[in-house]
Design an enzyme around this catalytic site. Structure first.
Site, PDB file in Angstrom:
ATOM      1  N   HIS A 163       2.992  -8.339  -7.973  1.00  0.00           N
ATOM      2  CA  HIS A 163       2.456  -7.856  -6.695  1.00  0.00           C
ATOM      3  C   HIS A 163       3.531  -7.068  -5.942  1.00  0.00           C
ATOM      4  CE1 HIS A 163      -1.100  -8.000  -4.040  1.00  0.00           C
ATOM      5  NE2 HIS A 163      -0.218  -7.580  -3.167  1.00  0.00           N
ATOM      6  N   GLU A 204       1.991 -17.326 -12.049  1.00  0.00           N
ATOM      7  CA  GLU A 204       2.465 -15.984 -11.709  1.00  0.00           C
ATOM      8  C   GLU A 204       2.939 -16.056 -10.271  1.00  0.00           C
ATOM      9  OE1 GLU A 204       0.154 -12.531 -12.830  1.00  0.00           O
ATOM     10  OE2 GLU A 204       0.825 -11.468 -11.041  1.00  0.00           O
ATOM     11  N   ARG A 211     -15.662  -4.076  -7.038  1.00  0.00           N
ATOM     12  CA  ARG A 211     -15.291  -2.871  -6.287  1.00  0.00           C
ATOM     13  C   ARG A 211     -14.555  -1.851  -7.157  1.00  0.00           C
ATOM     14  NH1 ARG A 211     -10.787  -5.165  -2.158  1.00  0.00           N
ATOM     15  NH2 ARG A 211     -12.570  -6.418  -1.568  1.00  0.00           N
ATOM     16  N   HIS A 212     -13.883  -2.314  -8.211  1.00  0.00           N
ATOM     17  CA  HIS A 212     -13.226  -1.323  -9.090  1.00  0.00           C
ATOM     18  C   HIS A 212     -13.607  -1.559 -10.556  1.00  0.00           C
ATOM     19  CE1 HIS A 212     -10.346  -4.590  -8.930  1.00  0.00           C
ATOM     20  NE2 HIS A 212      -9.740  -4.178  -7.825  1.00  0.00           N
ATOM     21  N   ARG A 233     -15.832   8.105  -6.543  1.00  0.00           N
ATOM     22  CA  ARG A 233     -16.788   9.196  -6.753  1.00  0.00           C
ATOM     23  C   ARG A 233     -18.090   8.740  -7.409  1.00  0.00           C
ATOM     24  NH1 ARG A 233     -17.939  12.259  -4.221  1.00  0.00           N
ATOM     25  NH2 ARG A 233     -16.013  13.438  -4.027  1.00  0.00           N
ATOM     26  N   GLY A 256       0.787  -2.939 -11.110  1.00  0.00           N
ATOM     27  CA  GLY A 256      -0.347  -2.023 -11.080  1.00  0.00           C
ATOM     28  C   GLY A 256      -0.113  -0.793 -10.245  1.00  0.00           C
ATOM     29  N   HIS A 257      -0.122  -0.967  -8.927  1.00  0.00           N
ATOM     30  CA  HIS A 257      -0.167   0.176  -8.028  1.00  0.00           C
ATOM     31  C   HIS A 257       0.951   1.180  -8.254  1.00  0.00           C
ATOM     32  CE1 HIS A 257       0.163   2.475  -4.303  1.00  0.00           C
ATOM     33  NE2 HIS A 257      -1.151   2.343  -4.264  1.00  0.00           N
ATOM     34  N   HIS A 296      -8.829  -6.943 -13.114  1.00  0.00           N
ATOM     35  CA  HIS A 296      -9.394  -7.946 -12.205  1.00  0.00           C
ATOM     36  C   HIS A 296     -10.877  -7.649 -12.031  1.00  0.00           C
ATOM     37  CE1 HIS A 296      -8.928 -10.051  -7.981  1.00  0.00           C
ATOM     38  NE2 HIS A 296      -9.949 -10.526  -8.685  1.00  0.00           N
ATOM     39  N   GLU A 334      -7.795 -11.061 -14.665  1.00  0.00           N
ATOM     40  CA  GLU A 334      -7.537 -11.655 -13.355  1.00  0.00           C
ATOM     41  C   GLU A 334      -8.886 -11.990 -12.740  1.00  0.00           C
ATOM     42  OE1 GLU A 334      -5.658  -9.824  -9.710  1.00  0.00           O
ATOM     43  OE2 GLU A 334      -4.249  -9.310 -11.279  1.00  0.00           O
ATOM     44  N   ASP A 344      -6.496  -1.738 -12.565  1.00  0.00           N
ATOM     45  CA  ASP A 344      -7.588  -1.749 -11.584  1.00  0.00           C
ATOM     46  C   ASP A 344      -7.720  -0.439 -10.817  1.00  0.00           C
ATOM     47  OD1 ASP A 344      -7.955  -4.386 -12.246  1.00  0.00           O
ATOM     48  OD2 ASP A 344      -7.098  -5.195 -10.398  1.00  0.00           O
ATOM     49  N   HIS A 345      -6.570   0.107 -10.419  1.00  0.00           N
ATOM     50  CA  HIS A 345      -6.648   1.270  -9.530  1.00  0.00           C
ATOM     51  C   HIS A 345      -7.074   2.547 -10.241  1.00  0.00           C
ATOM     52  CE1 HIS A 345      -5.661  -1.064  -6.154  1.00  0.00           C
ATOM     53  NE2 HIS A 345      -4.438  -1.361  -6.555  1.00  0.00           N
ATOM     54  N   THR A 392      -6.242  -5.524  -1.734  1.00  0.00           N
ATOM     55  CA  THR A 392      -5.997  -6.120  -3.051  1.00  0.00           C
ATOM     56  C   THR A 392      -5.676  -7.592  -2.778  1.00  0.00           C
ATOM     57  OG1 THR A 392      -3.606  -5.873  -3.196  1.00  0.00           O
ATOM     58  CG2 THR A 392      -4.905  -3.984  -3.860  1.00  0.00           C
ATOM     59  N   THR A 393      -5.461  -8.379  -3.837  1.00  0.00           N
ATOM     60  CA  THR A 393      -5.194  -9.806  -3.664  1.00  0.00           C
ATOM     61  C   THR A 393      -4.004  -9.994  -2.715  1.00  0.00           C
ATOM     62  OG1 THR A 393      -5.805  -9.976  -5.966  1.00  0.00           O
ATOM     63  CG2 THR A 393      -4.905 -11.950  -4.944  1.00  0.00           C
ATOM     64  N   ARG A 439     -13.584  -8.371 -10.024  1.00  0.00           N
ATOM     65  CA  ARG A 439     -13.850  -9.007  -8.729  1.00  0.00           C
ATOM     66  C   ARG A 439     -15.325  -9.310  -8.582  1.00  0.00           C
ATOM     67  NH1 ARG A 439      -9.379  -8.064  -4.738  1.00  0.00           N
ATOM     68  NH2 ARG A 439     -10.849  -9.020  -3.309  1.00  0.00           N
ATOM     69  N   ASN A 454      -1.495  -3.487 -14.756  1.00  0.00           N
ATOM     70  CA  ASN A 454      -2.783  -3.721 -14.098  1.00  0.00           C
ATOM     71  C   ASN A 454      -3.448  -2.357 -13.861  1.00  0.00           C
ATOM     72  OD1 ASN A 454      -4.683  -3.887 -11.933  1.00  0.00           O
ATOM     73  ND2 ASN A 454      -3.905  -5.916 -11.454  1.00  0.00           N
TER      74      ASN A 454
HETATM   75  N1  PXP Z   1      -0.666  -9.762 -10.056  1.00  0.00           N
HETATM   76  C1  PXP Z   1      -1.766 -10.163  -9.362  1.00  0.00           C
HETATM   77  C2  PXP Z   1      -2.217 -11.573  -9.516  1.00  0.00           C
HETATM   78  C3  PXP Z   1      -2.456  -9.270  -8.524  1.00  0.00           C
HETATM   79  O1  PXP Z   1      -3.538  -9.680  -7.837  1.00  0.00           O
HETATM   80  C4  PXP Z   1      -2.015  -7.934  -8.431  1.00  0.00           C
HETATM   81  C5  PXP Z   1      -2.746  -6.962  -7.550  1.00  0.00           C
HETATM   82  O2  PXP Z   1      -4.033  -6.774  -7.956  1.00  0.00           O
HETATM   83  C6  PXP Z   1      -0.896  -7.557  -9.188  1.00  0.00           C
HETATM   84  C7  PXP Z   1      -0.228  -8.498  -9.969  1.00  0.00           C
HETATM   85  C8  PXP Z   1      -0.385  -6.158  -9.189  1.00  0.00           C
HETATM   86  O3  PXP Z   1       0.044  -5.790  -7.909  1.00  0.00           O
HETATM   87  P1  PXP Z   1       0.447  -4.294  -7.624  1.00  0.00           P
HETATM   88  O4  PXP Z   1      -0.796  -3.482  -7.823  1.00  0.00           O
HETATM   89  O5  PXP Z   1       0.920  -4.313  -6.219  1.00  0.00           O
HETATM   90  O6  PXP Z   1       1.506  -3.938  -8.624  1.00  0.00           O
END
Ligand code: PXP
Length: 246
Positions: free
Chosen positions: A196, A155, A53-54, A18, A218-219, A47, A74, A9-10, A104-105, A49, A7
């Site tokens: 997650h 999931e 936001r990202h 910025r 992701g994170h 994702h 997503e 997104d970040h 986040t979600t 959204r 993921n």
């Molecule tokens: N799966 C879903 C459905 C999510 O919403 C997220 C967070 O955006 C993730 C996986 C990934 O989570 P993390 O960033 O904590 O790894």
């Protein structure tokens, strides 16, 4: 073999910190996605959204064009985003709940309470050749409703497991909920992903959950990439996933 969806997104979160409102600036989530693929990731998740936001619309179109593995979009079950998805045609969509205030979600979908709406969207996606996954808590009623909805995947939300995994008692309880839901879903013909809060530390324990097809992470990967680079961060995660027996 257990697959890894990254993921990204970040990566866009850092860019937007910025360059919000501009169409310039980095880091570029598409470039990051291509590095993830080159390092061995099996798919890319983004994702889009409602509040943008990202990830921005231009990112998802570029991802659709550039990535060669599977593209998992997503998204909330919101009319505007559903229309984007039907035009974009990702390989798979993962329907998630969305709240403006969350970082986040946070929770899983209430499939039981929104069965009619989710069934309609699932059918529209499937008619367009897009697979559907539902992001749910490891709860028997939600698993059952997901099968009724017609989705091919669930999931499993691993957030609660990730939060409690270092506490032997609570961690074991959360793990057992994931194990039971994965077995139930498999028995109902659903394919099972999870995600997650997963990282290289809690993954070892997650290996005990059966029937997993793919993890969405992701994170922990993006934050690790800040110090060691994306290639190394993805390879470390793939190494932590090795040896999964299903
Ligand atoms: N799966 C879903 C459905 C999510 O919403 C997220 C967070 O955006 C993730 C996986 C990934 O989570 P993390 O960033 O904590 O790894």
């Amino acid at each position: 073999m257990l697959k890894l969806g990254v993921n990204i997104d970040h990566v866009a979160t850092v860019r937007e910190a910025r360059y919000r409102g501009l169409v310039v600036g980095g880091p570029d989530p598409v470039a990051a996605a291509l590095q993830c693929e080159a390092a061995g990731a099996h798919g890319i998740t983004a994702h889009l959204r409602e509040d943008r936001r990202h990830i921005q619309d231009r990112d998802v179109w570029k991802l659709r064009e550039m990535i060669r593995t599977r593209f998992n979009l997503e998204m909330a079950n919101a009319p505007e985003i559903v229309e984007v998805a039907l035009k974009l045609k990702p390989d798979i969509v993962c329907l998630v709940p969305e709240r403006r205030q969350e970082v986040t979600t946070e929770g899983g979908l209430d499939v039981v309470g929104s069965l009619a709406g989710l069934t309609t969207t699932t059918q529209r996606m499937r008619d367009a050749g897009i697979e559907v996954s539902l992001f749910i808590a490891p709860d028997p009623a939600q698993v059952e409703a997901s099968a009724q909805c017609g989705a091919q995947f669930i999931e499993l939300h691993t957030g609660s497991f990730a939060e409690h995994f270092s506490d032997p008692e609570k961690g074991e309880t959360e793990l057992n909920r994931l194990i039971a839901s994965a077995r139930q879903a498999h028995g109902l013909g659903l394919q099972v992903n999870a995600g997650h809060g997963l990282n290289c530390e809690n993954l070892a324990m997650l290996h005990r959950v059966p029937h997993l097809v793919e993890l969405n992470i992701g994170h922990s990967i993006v934050s690790r990439a800040i110090t060691v680079g994306m290639t190394q961060a993805v390879k470390e995660m793939l190494a932590a996933m090795e040896g999964y027996r299903g």
